[in-house]
Design a protein around this motif. Structure first.
Motif, PDB file in Angstrom:
ATOM      1  N   GLU A 226       0.703  -1.202  -0.250  1.00  0.00           N
ATOM      2  CA  GLU A 226       0.068  -0.217   0.022  1.00  0.00           C
ATOM      3  C   GLU A 226       0.819   1.473   0.246  1.00  0.00           C
ATOM      4  O   GLU A 226       0.227   2.305  -0.159  1.00  0.00           O
ATOM      5  CB  GLU A 226      -1.090  -0.139   1.122  1.00  0.00           C
ATOM      6  CG  GLU A 226      -0.449  -0.048   2.518  1.00  0.00           C
ATOM      7  CD  GLU A 226      -0.012  -1.170   3.026  1.00  0.00           C
ATOM      8  OE1 GLU A 226      -0.088  -2.281   2.230  1.00  0.00           O
ATOM      9  OE2 GLU A 226       0.380  -1.436   4.197  1.00  0.00           O
TER      10      GLU A 226
ATOM     11  N   ARG B 150     -15.226  -3.279  -1.404  1.00  0.00           N
ATOM     12  CA  ARG B 150     -13.698  -2.910  -1.236  1.00  0.00           C
ATOM     13  C   ARG B 150     -13.610  -1.676  -2.050  1.00  0.00           C
ATOM     14  O   ARG B 150     -12.274  -1.418  -2.452  1.00  0.00           O
ATOM     15  CB  ARG B 150     -12.830  -4.268  -2.021  1.00  0.00           C
ATOM     16  CG  ARG B 150     -12.657  -5.205  -1.153  1.00  0.00           C
ATOM     17  CD  ARG B 150     -11.922  -6.485  -1.777  1.00  0.00           C
ATOM     18  NE  ARG B 150     -12.098  -7.604  -0.988  1.00  0.00           N
ATOM     19  CZ  ARG B 150     -12.078  -8.900  -1.231  1.00  0.00           C
ATOM     20  NH1 ARG B 150     -11.755  -9.065  -2.549  1.00  0.00           N
ATOM     21  NH2 ARG B 150     -12.084  -9.835  -0.469  1.00  0.00           N
TER      22      ARG B 150
ATOM     23  N   ARG C 269     -11.091   1.396  -0.917  1.00  0.00           N
ATOM     24  CA  ARG C 269     -10.002   1.075  -1.012  1.00  0.00           C
ATOM     25  C   ARG C 269      -9.082   0.801  -2.579  1.00  0.00           C
ATOM     26  O   ARG C 269      -8.499   1.352  -2.722  1.00  0.00           O
ATOM     27  CB  ARG C 269      -9.446  -0.348  -0.117  1.00  0.00           C
ATOM     28  CG  ARG C 269      -8.140  -0.868  -0.266  1.00  0.00           C
ATOM     29  CD  ARG C 269      -6.964   0.327   0.437  1.00  0.00           C
ATOM     30  NE  ARG C 269      -5.875  -0.213   0.687  1.00  0.00           N
ATOM     31  CZ  ARG C 269      -5.663  -1.133   1.424  1.00  0.00           C
ATOM     32  NH1 ARG C 269      -6.204  -1.047   2.590  1.00  0.00           N
ATOM     33  NH2 ARG C 269      -4.305  -1.548   1.670  1.00  0.00           N
ATOM     34  N   TYR C 270     -10.036  -0.053  -3.259  1.00  0.00           N
ATOM     35  CA  TYR C 270      -9.552  -0.314  -4.673  1.00  0.00           C
ATOM     36  C   TYR C 270     -10.137   0.431  -5.800  1.00  0.00           C
ATOM     37  O   TYR C 270      -9.708   0.285  -6.785  1.00  0.00           O
ATOM     38  CB  TYR C 270      -9.692  -1.651  -4.794  1.00  0.00           C
ATOM     39  CG  TYR C 270      -8.798  -2.630  -3.656  1.00  0.00           C
ATOM     40  CD1 TYR C 270      -7.457  -2.538  -3.494  1.00  0.00           C
ATOM     41  CD2 TYR C 270      -9.387  -3.384  -2.957  1.00  0.00           C
ATOM     42  CE1 TYR C 270      -6.650  -3.025  -2.555  1.00  0.00           C
ATOM     43  CE2 TYR C 270      -8.651  -4.074  -1.942  1.00  0.00           C
ATOM     44  CZ  TYR C 270      -7.195  -3.939  -1.717  1.00  0.00           C
ATOM     45  OH  TYR C 270      -6.624  -4.603  -0.933  1.00  0.00           O
TER      46      TYR C 270
ATOM     47  N   SER D 204      -3.772  -8.249   1.414  1.00  0.00           N
ATOM     48  CA  SER D 204      -3.331  -7.785   2.761  1.00  0.00           C
ATOM     49  C   SER D 204      -3.235  -8.967   3.749  1.00  0.00           C
ATOM     50  O   SER D 204      -4.387  -9.472   4.086  1.00  0.00           O
ATOM     51  CB  SER D 204      -4.007  -6.361   3.216  1.00  0.00           C
ATOM     52  OG  SER D 204      -4.137  -5.347   2.365  1.00  0.00           O
TER      53      SER D 204
ATOM     54  N   SER E  53      -9.681   0.489   4.752  1.00  0.00           N
ATOM     55  CA  SER E  53     -10.437  -0.542   3.869  1.00  0.00           C
ATOM     56  C   SER E  53     -11.835  -0.363   3.982  1.00  0.00           C
ATOM     57  O   SER E  53     -12.604  -0.917   3.124  1.00  0.00           O
ATOM     58  CB  SER E  53      -9.946  -1.714   3.743  1.00  0.00           C
ATOM     59  OG  SER E  53      -9.754  -2.382   5.049  1.00  0.00           O
TER      60      SER E  53
ATOM     61  N   THR F 269      -9.081  -1.886   8.663  1.00  0.00           N
ATOM     62  CA  THR F 269      -7.923  -1.558   7.917  1.00  0.00           C
ATOM     63  C   THR F 269      -7.226  -2.922   7.502  1.00  0.00           C
ATOM     64  O   THR F 269      -7.355  -3.864   8.092  1.00  0.00           O
ATOM     65  CB  THR F 269      -6.691  -0.756   8.918  1.00  0.00           C
ATOM     66  OG1 THR F 269      -6.281  -1.722   9.861  1.00  0.00           O
ATOM     67  CG2 THR F 269      -7.508   0.090   9.584  1.00  0.00           C
ATOM     68  N   SER F 270      -6.682  -2.562   6.274  1.00  0.00           N
ATOM     69  CA  SER F 270      -5.997  -3.688   5.643  1.00  0.00           C
ATOM     70  C   SER F 270      -4.688  -3.343   5.135  1.00  0.00           C
ATOM     71  O   SER F 270      -4.485  -2.334   4.494  1.00  0.00           O
ATOM     72  CB  SER F 270      -6.632  -4.320   4.343  1.00  0.00           C
ATOM     73  OG  SER F 270      -8.094  -4.466   4.754  1.00  0.00           O
TER      74      SER F 270
END
Lengths: 553, 553
Positions: free
Chosen positions: A331, B238, B241-242, B302, B334, B369-370
């Motif tokens: 990340e 997701r 995050r992504y 992760s 995340s 969190t990831s």
């Protein structure tokens, strides 16, 4: 800035700053210090915010006309500009500074900067430049042009590399520089809404005050405009971390050729109500409409930045290092830049600069991490470096200890392009190739030119064949420094390079777009079916073909 | 899994696992344990991989026909299916299992699962289901349908929420379940190429073996197919995050109504050669073609996951907490999920479960969190939690100590939807609203229903008005649990909710798409200009209108 007291011994090579003044790292430059360092083009000349070229070695009028160079004929369906047309635009736009009129009077000097590009590679014949201030003005201009069959070319910072923002014949230049307001920023959602003509660096500096970052960065940031960035789907230095504009742009405001205004400045991350039409304008290069505003998701700015530079003995090791970096730095990985040994030797030879690592190695990699916690990031980077050293993926490396050293390491990457031009000229290709085969194009082309007797001797016309670029994005810059441009060399380069890329399902234009220069070669990266569908889009939204003609598809 | 020994005292409340068996965290469920927990729909029934509904309380034939419910007329331009048509498809597809023929014989039982959805909300009249195995078969099917004016509906896992994958009349169902191969994965670039019919969970499990993650996750992962995910531009868990599929999908293979095959399974992150047409298919809901393959960028998985749950006293504090989380957790954040106090009270009341925090608070937030380093992540999360506690942004909180507690905390979020159905029914809206005003819709609607005398007394027809959802994506699920569906209530809800959203430039469908259920309301989120442009796309690529008719725009 990141520092770490627990570095492996072999990575402590840089103990005192050794800044070569000609290779500063420009991403940290003050706002008024503008310099071109895009990966594929570090030409020394550049336009300022209103399109004029500073420090140019010769006046614009010495540049060859695009129409002659590319052997294009003016399409007679377009009307010739008349004084009546100009009068309409003058009345519409009011202010004198909004119209540069070369129709009813001689305005060559004022118009030339809009007729040519900063690389001095493209030159058009426009006689009229319009600088609207509102979307309504853009709408009225386009409607009038569409009704009267007047061709136009939208122009932002005019910093493109493929001739997309320069007229070919007498297309009216619609320059967005007067639409330069930041409209809003929401520091909870991170959504910025701004006029298309806002300069990228201005937007990024504004965001810095709000602890945010524009998700795109490139060497031309001091001149390029965000509307142009979106229109050309610019890639740049932050793509590995933040992804492409197709994911980050949340909405656009745009004007269609018939004057209709698309009001889609969405501030929403999610909106599943129909076809995502804005995507056609992202990378549409001004061929179906003019973007007048952009809303974009801006991430938090990372307070911690670390940079490491290391040597590797094979491209297989480079791939292993990339995989490990993705896994271990995950990340926080924000750049993974590849430079082959030849580029680093050239930087050394041309500048006389001492390189960060001793000896000759076939490959070098620069890694940057950006994160929210300097200690954590240093620890991760150190663990990664220890691992790749211990497993002999990497044979040597250095880790920057301070901001000066960060700049020093970046200069090894960013100085490449400038040094390549040392001998007279450089043939440049900006290619996307699946990572496993990416570097092979360099070796294959070197063999080809050597076999042809053009490379290898002291006085060979070709100096070298080198490769460097954004490994993290599978984007390589294949460069061929030469003593001079030569048809004999060109015949060996094209279409060979494009065919090589096509065989690997690569792209002949990774981040620079098509413009006029890549238009003839699009078939190497797109099927006939895709091209047919694209032409249907063009015909549907711009039936008269007034938008940025002679280019794109 | 992440643990930390240095927690602030007030965050140690959870010391022993207290798993309520009915609220397990499904993202960690084994592959064969499938359960529906999408945020807006945790209905207990679900189709399995071939479309049949398990544990349904009544047979499909009791579901009302969509055509009657939505008062739609069959378009007479479409041909009626004949035995000759069926013969053509049988010869084309060969295997018996590839054609479910209800034309030349009675096949009601076999066909019903394809005619209705798992929510038992939509039901069509199809008499023919085709299950092609190759893109060439899809191409021949569509060309034949197009030539013969036979309407079709593409169908993946049939897990949609808006009736998009269910026929309305006798459209031929083209089900992708037999195109279920993973074609390739490059663990250097992270690019996965797979058939459209691959089930999301199968793809994600495959990627887990390669230390990668599918950039999309949602409750229906055990049944939904990646082609359907792309066609509906699924959002899911997701996205924060992504990012969205518009950024992650690198290429598609698709078949147009006239049988042309789009071969664009690019593995490249950068390819600036023409309009990015694949974007029209992402979220196009099968209205311009059928996606048969997808290439998609998959991030590293992760190894470290942390979850915290805390209480806040106002929506202003929630916004502050979100801003702090973005700043301090930055690259490892995340999930940031919002649940109002009423939803948590309902979970407690319905399940009898002890909630993680004592007392009644107006808002609760779940943070996940990831990251790549468990210790670093715990430290960041702890620093963040200390900060928000000290500055009184957050009034109370807990941090999960192990996997069981992570599931326990997630169950407070994921159990909401199921509990809301306790009293008889729930009106559900899936809205995108700029974050600052996002929660206000809940208060305003509660006031409206209270003023109308429908809410507030012990026997009121409306139980409550609640809000929860993906705060990080500005996506709220406005839910109105009721004792029973009632026209009187509905009149107060619609179009009021849509108008409210429209005034804030929100979206009436954040992640669920349009299908047939949202089609009438698209005007609340798109301008007439945009709709005009969308119709042009539809007419250009599907001139006969055979693709998924009666839906979308």
């Amino acid at each position: 800035m990141a520092t770490s007291s627990r570095l492996v011994t072999s990575l402590r090579r840089i103990s005192t700053p050794r800044v070569a003044p000609s290779f500063q790292r420009f991403r940290f430059r003050p706002a008024n210090q503008i310099r071109w360092i895009t990966a594929a083009s570090s030409e020394p000349h550049q336009p300022d915010a209103d399109g004029t070229v500073k420090g140019a070695p010769a006046p614009a009028k010495t540049i060859a006309f695009t129409s002659e160079k590319y052997d294009v004929q003016r399409d007679s369906k377009y009307a010739q500009l008349s004084e009546d047309h100009v009068k309409y635009f003058q009345e519409l736009l009011g202010s004198e500074s909004a119209v540069v009129d070369g129709v009813s009077k001689d305005a060559t000097e004022d118009i030339e900067p809009f007729n040519s590009d900063w690389m001095r590679k493209y030159r058009g014949h426009t006689k009229l430049v319009l600088k609207p201030q509102t979307k309504e003005e853009v709408s009225k201009i386009l409607k009038y042009c569409n009704d009267n069959m007047l061709a136009v070319v939208p122009q932002g910072g005019n910093t493109g590399l493929v001739g997309g923002s320069v007229p070919v014949f007498d297309e009216i230049v619609i320059n967005l520089q007067k639409m330069n307001k930041i409209r809003s920023f929401d520091d909870v959602s991170g959504v910025l809404v701004a006029d298309a003509g806002v300069i990228l660096e201005v937007a990024d500096n504004f965001l810095a005050e709000h602890n945010a970052i524009f998700p795109l960065d490139l060497g031309a940031k001091g001149s390029c405009q965000i509307g142009g960035n979106v229109s050309t789907n610019a890639g740049g230095l932050r793509l590995l971390r933040y992804g492409s504009l197709h994911g980050n742009v949340l909405g656009i405001e745009a004007v269609l050729p018939d004057g209709r205004i698309i009001e889609d400045l969405s501030k929403l991350r999610k909106n599943n109500t129909g076809y995502d039409l804005k995507q056609l304008f992202i990378g549409g290069e001004g061929t179906i409409g003019i973007i007048t505003g952009v809303s974009i998701l801006c991430p938090q700015r990372s307070p911690a930045v670390n940079v490491a530079y290391f040597a590797l003995e094979s491209y297989e090791q480079v791939q292993k290092a990339f995989k490990e970096a993705k896994g271990q730095l995950s990340e926080i990985l924000s750049a993974f830049e590849l430079m082959d040994g030849r580029t680093q030797r050239i930087v050394h030879d041309v500048t006389g600069k001492k390189m960060p690592l001793d000896g000759d190695h076939p490959f070098y990699v620069l890694i940057e991490t950006s994160g929210s916690n300097a200690d954590h990031d240093s620890e991760k980077l150190q663990a990664f470096l220890e691992h790749v050293m211990e497993t002999e993926i990497v044979s040597d490396g250095v880790l920057a200890q301070d901001q000066t050293q960060i700049q020093e390491l970046w200069s090894c990457r960013e100085g490449v392009t400038e040094c390549l031009g040392h001998w007279g000229g450089t043939y440049k290709y900006d290619l996307s190739i699946p990572i496993a085969e990416m570097y092979q194009v360099v070796n294959d082309l070197r063999d080809r030119l050597t076999e042809a007797g053009l490379l290898g001797k002291e006085d060979s016309p070709v100096i070298d064949v080198v490769g460097y670029g954004h490994m993290g994005d599978a984007n390589i810059h294949l460069n061929i420094p030469v003593r001079g441009y030569d048809k004999k060399i060109e015949k060996l380069l094209e279409p060979w390079v494009f065919e090589w890329v096509q065989k690997r399902n690569g792209s002949i234009s990774a981040e620079h777009g098509l413009g006029i220069s890549k238009k003839p070669f699009i078939g190497y990266s797109r099927t006939e079916t895709m091209l047919g569908l694209m032409r249907q889009i063009k015909d549907t939204y711009d039936p008269n073909g007034i938008m940025n003609p002679y280019k794109y598809i």
